[in-house]
Enzyme design. Structure first.
Site, short mmCIF file in Angstrom:
data_model
loop_
_atom_site.label_atom_id
_atom_site.label_comp_id
_atom_site.label_asym_id
_atom_site.label_seq_id
_atom_site.Cartn_x
_atom_site.Cartn_y
_atom_site.Cartn_z
N CYS A 79 0.80 -1.22 0.00
CA CYS A 79 0.00 0.00 0.00
C CYS A 79 0.85 1.28 0.00
CB CYS A 79 -0.93 0.06 1.20
SG CYS A 79 -2.04 -1.31 1.36
N GLU A 102 12.40 -14.47 -7.07
CA GLU A 102 11.60 -13.24 -7.00
C GLU A 102 11.22 -12.68 -8.35
OE1 GLU A 102 14.24 -10.63 -4.57
OE2 GLU A 102 12.35 -9.88 -3.79
N ARG A 104 6.04 -0.26 -4.78
CA ARG A 104 5.78 -0.85 -3.46
C ARG A 104 4.89 -2.09 -3.57
NH1 ARG A 104 6.50 2.58 1.07
NH2 ARG A 104 4.83 1.50 2.15
N ASN A 147 -2.97 2.81 5.31
CA ASN A 147 -2.03 1.69 5.17
C ASN A 147 -1.95 0.98 6.51
OD1 ASN A 147 -1.38 2.52 2.66
ND2 ASN A 147 0.73 3.12 3.11
N GLY A 148 -1.78 -0.33 6.48
CA GLY A 148 -1.63 -1.07 7.73
C GLY A 148 -2.83 -1.98 7.95
N GLU A 190 21.18 -15.80 -1.34
CA GLU A 190 20.72 -14.52 -1.90
C GLU A 190 20.51 -14.65 -3.41
OE1 GLU A 190 19.43 -11.93 -0.98
OE2 GLU A 190 19.83 -10.44 -2.53
N HIS A 219 23.02 -35.37 1.54
CA HIS A 219 22.08 -35.72 2.61
C HIS A 219 20.63 -35.57 2.17
CE1 HIS A 219 25.45 -36.14 5.33
NE2 HIS A 219 25.93 -35.04 4.77
N LYS A 269 7.69 -3.80 -2.14
CA LYS A 269 9.03 -3.34 -1.79
C LYS A 269 9.18 -3.24 -0.28
CE LYS A 269 13.15 -1.76 -2.51
NZ LYS A 269 14.16 -2.80 -2.79
N TRP A 322 -2.73 -2.91 -1.52
CA TRP A 322 -2.24 -4.28 -1.64
C TRP A 322 -3.15 -5.08 -0.71
CZ3 TRP A 322 -0.05 -8.26 1.26
CH2 TRP A 322 0.74 -9.19 0.56
N LYS A 363 16.94 -14.00 -5.32
CA LYS A 363 16.82 -13.04 -6.42
C LYS A 363 16.15 -13.69 -7.61
CE LYS A 363 17.47 -10.29 -5.00
NZ LYS A 363 17.66 -9.49 -3.82
O1 M6R Z 1 13.24 -3.10 3.63
P1 M6R Z 1 13.81 -4.37 4.19
O2 M6R Z 1 15.27 -4.47 3.96
O3 M6R Z 1 13.45 -4.61 5.61
O4 M6R Z 1 13.14 -5.53 3.35
C1 M6R Z 1 13.36 -6.87 3.70
C2 M6R Z 1 12.88 -7.80 2.62
O5 M6R Z 1 11.50 -7.65 2.43
C3 M6R Z 1 13.59 -7.56 1.29
O6 M6R Z 1 14.97 -7.66 1.41
C4 M6R Z 1 13.10 -8.59 0.23
O7 M6R Z 1 13.52 -9.86 0.57
C5 M6R Z 1 13.61 -8.14 -1.13
N1 M6R Z 1 12.52 -8.05 -2.05
C6 M6R Z 1 14.65 -9.01 -1.68
O8 M6R Z 1 15.05 -8.68 -2.96
#
Ligand code: M6R
Length: 612
Positions: free
Chosen positions: A2, A494, A27, A100-101, A487, A510, A607, A74, A491
């Protein structure tokens, strides 16, 4: 998640609101709407789908009002639909609200309002807010300038949960009210106008002067003024803060996508984050921390906490702190940590990492640690974000605004900052001093080495074209390289929607090796000289079972057995994730492009995850 935008000034509000919403699209959202105060009363235009759909709504071009609120939703309570989109009005159409929230006690409040004759037309928790404000407004017989504010304050004091709220009222056509609790909201001050947003980049092109709000601070906005009140409506003084980000930093500047731009901004993000914290011959210093040996020696345990990519950066921090400072360090996912009764006390130092500084779980974990008496440090990319206002100490990455949902430059900046923090601790504790000066020299060489690594871009693009239709891709590594495997895998899933897993290479036998069959792609990361041979053996095991391999290394290895290999510059294993992740960021990016996906705004993701 949101987004909120607001405008009160002398210009036509609707284009400013829509423009702001477009800038908040990253976002993540599924519907959008705006509400303005017109001569005839309050107008609301909203629909599900993209912000640009608002332009198709009849009459939107005719809106003249210069006060308005806007929202991208959202969905949490209720599916994405026009009815559930914000803004929401009360039954008498006096108030219009965006929120928002999550209002956790909305069922109870809904019942209370229903019992008092109010009706609801959406499935949202938000719709109770304008009606509750109306309830208090209708009970107040004192028709003075603050009646609207009083009703809003009374309603908000009944809300349990997290919220950032903007509200307008047809009886107060020259005002707007806002409040926040555990959900981001900033006010940008212009010349005879004020802007409101859940995120600085959305209104950065209008102003660099911002008021940052604390929880339960109410703001009464007019065109020329912003008055601040606490939860008892006692006035508060507040000054603006100037944000250094420039307008261009929130634009694509010729790149096809924000993500690609942000990948290529990494040399500078690292340079800015290192800043003036040390040079080759000086000790590390943090202006924001003034720790002594006694202070640090008092901690017998460090926790590093974050979510997603931020948590992955924490793993590189643990590696550096444990090896350089000899302090037992644990990394945890904020959403797990907060519910697992962690063993935290006044001898624990807790470090919280969040690019946005607004991640609900990370903030909750931070509050928990403070309650238990721990000392807390926040690492964020956003000055004045919630996490930095909660923590005892705050230090910043200087990556500039990160717009793409997939985090890139924030991750590498977090890693370098954590390693510098570890050096800072070790210097104070007087441990490992020889190793530290070599490491500092390596850190200073990073921007140039990142530039060299970015030169691999076109080779990686060509390789990505050969694997973009894969169903599963696995990532392997050992030690620090395993943290990068995690990581890299995150990526990829995502932004390409390819199923992917990462494993500690030694764990393959294992169980996971059962998944390896002819043609499956396996990515191996090998930068730690002590572990390279071991990882090569594991890769041989998958090659024997028909896997296609992509290797990232800074070691001289026999490359004949791999399908694709990229050599990155050699560096200290403490900071190798900063270089080894870059080919993986590019790999994910090019696969996503090849698949024709929206790289910057992947499906279902937001985001900034401001609800748990
Ligand atoms: O704003 P933040 O660093 O707290 O966000 C944490 C995660 O939501 C963020 O790193 C998410 O995993 C990313 N989309 C990864 O690319």
């Amino acid at each position: 998640m949101c987004g909120i935008v607001g405008y009160i000034g002398t210009q036509k509000a609707s284009p400013i609101l829509i423009n702001g919403l477009i800038r908040l699209e990253y976002r993540g959202y599924d519907s959008a709407g705006i509400s303005t105060i017109e001569k005839y009363g309050i107008s609301i235009m909203k629909d599900k789908g993209r912000v640009k759909n608002l332009y198709n709504i009849n009459g939107i071009e005719q809106l003249e009002g210069n006060i308005g609120i806007a929202h991208t939703r959202w969905a949490t309570h209720g599916k994405p639909s026009k009815e559930n989109s914000h803004p929401h009005m009360d039954n008498s159409k006096t108030f219009s609200v965006v929120h928002n929230g999550i209002i956790e006690n909305y069922n109870e409040l809904k019942k209370f309002l229903s019992d008092n004759g109010y009706h609801f037309y959406s499935q949202t928790d938000t719709e109770i807010i304008p009606n509750l404000v109306h309830y208090y407004y209708s009970k107040d017989n004192n028709n003075d300038d603050l009646k609207f504010l009083r009703a809003f304050k009374n309603a908000c004091n009944k809300l349990i949960g997290s919220f950032a709220i903007e509200i307008i009222c047809k009886d107060y056509p020259n005002n707007m009210l806002v409040v926040r609790k555990d959900s981001p909201l900033v006010i940008g001050k212009g010349e005879n106008e004020n802007y409101i947003s859940s995120d600085i980049p959305a209104i950065l092109s209008f102003t660099r002067n911002f008021y940052l709000l604390n929880d339960f601070e109410f703001v009464l906005l007019s065109r020329t003024d912003a008055k601040f009140y606490d939860k008892n409506l006692e006035p508060i003084n507040k000054n603006t803060q100037t944000i250094e980000w420039n307008t261009a930093s929130a634009e694509k500047e010729g790149f096809e996508d924000y993500m690609l731009k942000e990948i290529f901004e990494q040399p500078n993000a690292i340079r800015e984050t290192i800043g003036a914290k040390f040079n080759e011959n000086s000790k590390c210093e943090f202006d924001e921390l003034n720790f002594s040996k006694d202070f640090l020696s008092d901690f017998n345990k460090i926790f590093i906490i974050g979510c997603g990519t931020a948590m992955h950066a924490g793993l590189a921090g643990k590696n550096a702190i444990e090896k350089l400072c000899k302090i037992n360090t644990e990394v945890d996912i904020a959403s797990e940590f907060r519910y697992r009764a962690p063993l935290v006390n006044e001898h624990t130092l807790c470090i919280f990492i969040s690019q946005s500084g607004e991640t609900a779980d990370t903030i909750a974990a931070l509050k928990l640690c403070k309650e238990k008496g721990a000392k807390t440090i926040a690492i964020s990319n956003v000055i004045g974000s919630s996490i930095t206002r909660e923590a005892d100490y705050s230090i910043y990455t200087h990556a500039g605004p990160e717009i793409a949902v997939a985090s890139t430059k924030a991750y590498t900046s977090q890693v370098v900052l954590l390693v510098i923090l570890a050096i800072y601790f070790a210097e104070i504790l007087e441990i490992n001093t020889n190793e530290l000066s070599l490491l500092k020299k390596e850190i200073l060489k990073l921007p140039k080495k990142i530039e060299d690594t970015l030169d691999l871009s076109s080779r990686i693009r060509d390789f990505s074209k050969t694997v973009y239709q894969e169903k599963d891709i696995f990532f392997l590594g050992r030690g620090i390289d395993e943290t990068v495997a995690k990581e890299g895998s995150l990526k990829l899933k995502e932004i390409s929607y390819i199923h992917s897993e990462s494993y500690a290479a030694g764990e393959l036998k294992h169980g996971p090796i059962a998944l390896i069959e002819n043609g499956v792609t396996v990515v191996g990361i090998m930068t730690d000289p002590k572990l390279v041979e071991k990882t090569i053996s594991n890769l041989q095991e998958v090659i024997t079972r028909g896997a296609k391999t992509f290797v990232i290394t800074n070691q001289q290895v026999d490359n004949s057995m791999f399908d694709f290999i990229v050599y990155i510059p050699e560096t200290s294993p403490f900071i190798s994730p900063i270089l080894s992740i870059i080919p993986l960021q590019l790999f994910s990016y090019y696969i996503s492009k090849e698949k024709g996906l929206d790289v910057d705004k992947p499906r279902n993701l937001a985001k900034s995850v401001t609800v748990e």
